[in-house]
Write a protein that holds these residues in place. Structure first.
Motif, PDB file in Angstrom:
ATOM      1  N   ALA A  82     -30.809   8.038  37.953  1.00  0.00           N
ATOM      2  CA  ALA A  82     -29.639   7.151  37.800  1.00  0.00           C
ATOM      3  C   ALA A  82     -29.462   6.284  39.041  1.00  0.00           C
ATOM      4  O   ALA A  82     -28.471   5.574  39.171  1.00  0.00           O
ATOM      5  N   ALA A  91     -31.063   1.289  34.739  1.00  0.00           N
ATOM      6  CA  ALA A  91     -30.187   1.244  33.561  1.00  0.00           C
ATOM      7  C   ALA A  91     -30.977   1.517  32.282  1.00  0.00           C
ATOM      8  O   ALA A  91     -30.484   2.195  31.373  1.00  0.00           O
ATOM      9  N   VAL A  92     -32.203   1.012  32.218  1.00  0.00           N
ATOM     10  CA  VAL A  92     -33.028   1.232  31.020  1.00  0.00           C
ATOM     11  C   VAL A  92     -33.288   2.729  30.809  1.00  0.00           C
ATOM     12  O   VAL A  92     -33.064   3.274  29.722  1.00  0.00           O
ATOM     13  N   LEU A  94     -31.758   5.388  32.230  1.00  0.00           N
ATOM     14  CA  LEU A  94     -30.537   6.187  32.097  1.00  0.00           C
ATOM     15  C   LEU A  94     -29.927   6.004  30.709  1.00  0.00           C
ATOM     16  O   LEU A  94     -29.473   6.973  30.079  1.00  0.00           O
ATOM     17  N   THR A  95     -29.944   4.779  30.213  1.00  0.00           N
ATOM     18  CA  THR A  95     -29.380   4.517  28.881  1.00  0.00           C
ATOM     19  C   THR A  95     -30.187   5.230  27.801  1.00  0.00           C
ATOM     20  O   THR A  95     -29.630   5.804  26.858  1.00  0.00           O
ATOM     21  N   ALA A  96     -31.502   5.222  27.957  1.00  0.00           N
ATOM     22  CA  ALA A  96     -32.355   5.929  26.987  1.00  0.00           C
ATOM     23  C   ALA A  96     -32.025   7.422  27.014  1.00  0.00           C
ATOM     24  O   ALA A  96     -31.914   8.063  25.955  1.00  0.00           O
ATOM     25  N   LYS A  98     -29.220   8.823  27.913  1.00  0.00           N
ATOM     26  CA  LYS A  98     -27.899   9.021  27.302  1.00  0.00           C
ATOM     27  C   LYS A  98     -28.002   9.020  25.778  1.00  0.00           C
ATOM     28  O   LYS A  98     -27.372   9.840  25.097  1.00  0.00           O
ATOM     29  N   ALA A  99     -28.799   8.081  25.259  1.00  0.00           N
ATOM     30  CA  ALA A  99     -28.939   7.997  23.804  1.00  0.00           C
ATOM     31  C   ALA A  99     -29.563   9.275  23.254  1.00  0.00           C
ATOM     32  O   ALA A  99     -29.094   9.817  22.248  1.00  0.00           O
ATOM     33  N   ALA A 110     -27.942  13.131  35.285  1.00  0.00           N
ATOM     34  CA  ALA A 110     -28.148  11.809  35.879  1.00  0.00           C
ATOM     35  C   ALA A 110     -28.491  12.004  37.359  1.00  0.00           C
ATOM     36  O   ALA A 110     -27.643  12.374  38.149  1.00  0.00           O
ATOM     37  N   LEU A 327     -21.617  11.110  29.612  1.00  0.00           N
ATOM     38  CA  LEU A 327     -22.180   9.816  29.201  1.00  0.00           C
ATOM     39  C   LEU A 327     -21.587   8.672  30.006  1.00  0.00           C
ATOM     40  O   LEU A 327     -22.031   7.533  29.915  1.00  0.00           O
ATOM     41  N   VAL A 330     -23.077   6.403  35.760  1.00  0.00           N
ATOM     42  CA  VAL A 330     -23.467   4.992  35.938  1.00  0.00           C
ATOM     43  C   VAL A 330     -24.785   4.876  36.700  1.00  0.00           C
ATOM     44  O   VAL A 330     -25.118   5.732  37.521  1.00  0.00           O
ATOM     45  N   ALA A 331     -25.483   3.766  36.424  1.00  0.00           N
ATOM     46  CA  ALA A 331     -26.700   3.445  37.176  1.00  0.00           C
ATOM     47  C   ALA A 331     -26.277   2.862  38.519  1.00  0.00           C
ATOM     48  O   ALA A 331     -25.363   2.036  38.585  1.00  0.00           O
TER      49      ALA A 331
END
Ligand code: KG4
Ligand code: ZN
Length: 349
Positions: A82, A91-92, A94-96, A98-99, A110, A327, A330-331
């Motif tokens: 993260a 962000a790419v 970390l978002t993946a 989270k999903a 994170a 969730l 943050v990045a």
């Protein structure tokens, strides 16, 4: 544990199994390097990196799961870097993560990328806390006391360039290409390290800080003043590598003596980060550790440079301590590892 790493120019994912203090079992370790995409620019271009992560991450994660012979359902958790790093890429990943965590109901971890580098020696060698760590990468150059997960005390840091950055900039100056560390190491093999006497910045200074920008300037002065041939480039590369590695080993030796005097029960010197792949550095650190009565631990090269296994392992250690994230994680482009500098970064933010 699945680990996802996208903070710089490697898109990486891995599955690791184990229990602290390790060693753990690496069930898979997939690294898709973007070196070819960045090479024409002589360095990592953040926007190109972020796009490349988006394009390939899904495939890399699928391959990591397939190589390990597991499905998402078999996992205990999902870990991702993260920060710190190039924010688009972070962000790419970390978002993946989270999903995946949201869809599967598995815990999210994170992670601080530097903590992942720091704990790699537990994945590979089961090194017990506390240990002394020389963390040398493209973005960082620090000496840390690692007391436990999330518990790091910084003894020294670079006041200008990171060690890997110095390798990268010097390689660019010498026309040796990108990434600079391996290119300098290769050129240095046929060079005379004694031909040029480059400065050893801060060598006699108090404390444990590093400085490399003066060294880079000294290389530029020589490089500008001579007519190049391959031998001269090799000699400059070898002399530069000697200066950087002697400084790193010298400071590490001083740190080993200091922690010994503090009676902290530290018996291991660990080196981590991309520059830890450098053989000359390893030789010097190994000798210094032997002199000082420390056990020297260096993870295999593929686990020194950025990878998903170190992220998975650090995630696994955190999960075992109940340290999971929501969730809302943050990045972060900047994220110091030790508590003291964390306070400073927060105050500045
Ligand atoms: O840890 P890493 O893969 O990425 C960061 O988190 O920065 O480190 C990359 C850095 C680059 O600066 C690269 O030039 C350096 O590690 N590096 C080396 C060697 N291999 C990679 N530096 C010196 N000698 C090497 N063999
Ligand atoms: Zn790294």
């Amino acid at each position: 544990m699945l680990g996802i790493e996208t903070s710089c120019d490697e898109t990486a994912a891995a599955v690791v199994r184990g229990r602290a203090p390790g060693p753990g079992v690496m069930l898979s370790n997939v690294v898709a390097s973007q070196i070819a995409a960045h090479k024409p620019y002589g360095g990592v271009v953040p926007e190109i990196a972020a796009r490349a992560h988006v394009e390939i991450l899904e495939e890399v994660v699928e391959r990591a799961l397939a190589d390990a012979g597991v499905t998402i359902a078999d996992l205990d958790g999902i870990a991702a870097t993260a920060g710190p790093g190039l924010i688009g890429g972070v962000a790419v990943g970390l978002t993946a993560a989270k999903a995946l965590a949201l869809a599967s109901g598995k815990p999210l971890i994170a992670l601080n990328h530097l903590e992942a580098h720091a704990l790699t020696a537990r994945l590979t060698h089961g090194v017990p806390f506390p240990f002394l760590l020389l963390l040398v990468s493209g973005g960082h150059c620090q000496l840390l006391i690692c007391e436990g997960v999330g518990r790091f005390t910084r003894m020294g840091t670079t006041i200008d360039d990171a060690a890997g950055e110095a390798f990268d900039k010097t390689a660019k100056l010498l026309g040796l290409g990108f990434p600079g560390g391996p290119a300098i190491e290769e050129a240095a093999k046929t060079g005379n390290a004694k031909r040029y006497r480059f400065p050893r910045p801060l060598a006699d200074a108090d404390g444990f800080d590093f400085s490399f920008s003066g060294l880079k300037t000294a290389v530029r002065r020589i490089a500008d003043s001579v007519d190049y041939d391959d031998q001269i480039v090799s000699d400059i590369a070898a002399s530069f590598q000697a200066a950087v590695t002697e400084v790193l080993a010298g400071r590490s030796r001083k740190a080993m003596r200091a922690v010994r005097e503090m009676d902290l029960n530290i018996n291991h010197l660990v080196v981590a980060g991309g520059v830890a792949a450098n053989e000359t550095l390893n030789r010097l650190l190994c000798a210094a550790a032997a002199d000082e009565g420390f056990e020297f631990v260096v993870p295999p090269m593929k686990l020194c440079t950025d990878n998903g296994a170190m992220v998975a392992w650090a995630g696994l250690e955190r999960l075992q301590l109940g340290l999971t994230d929501t969730l809302a994680a943050v990045a972060r482009a900047r994220w110091p590892l030790d508590r003291r500098s964390e306070g400073v970064a927060r105050a500045k933010a």
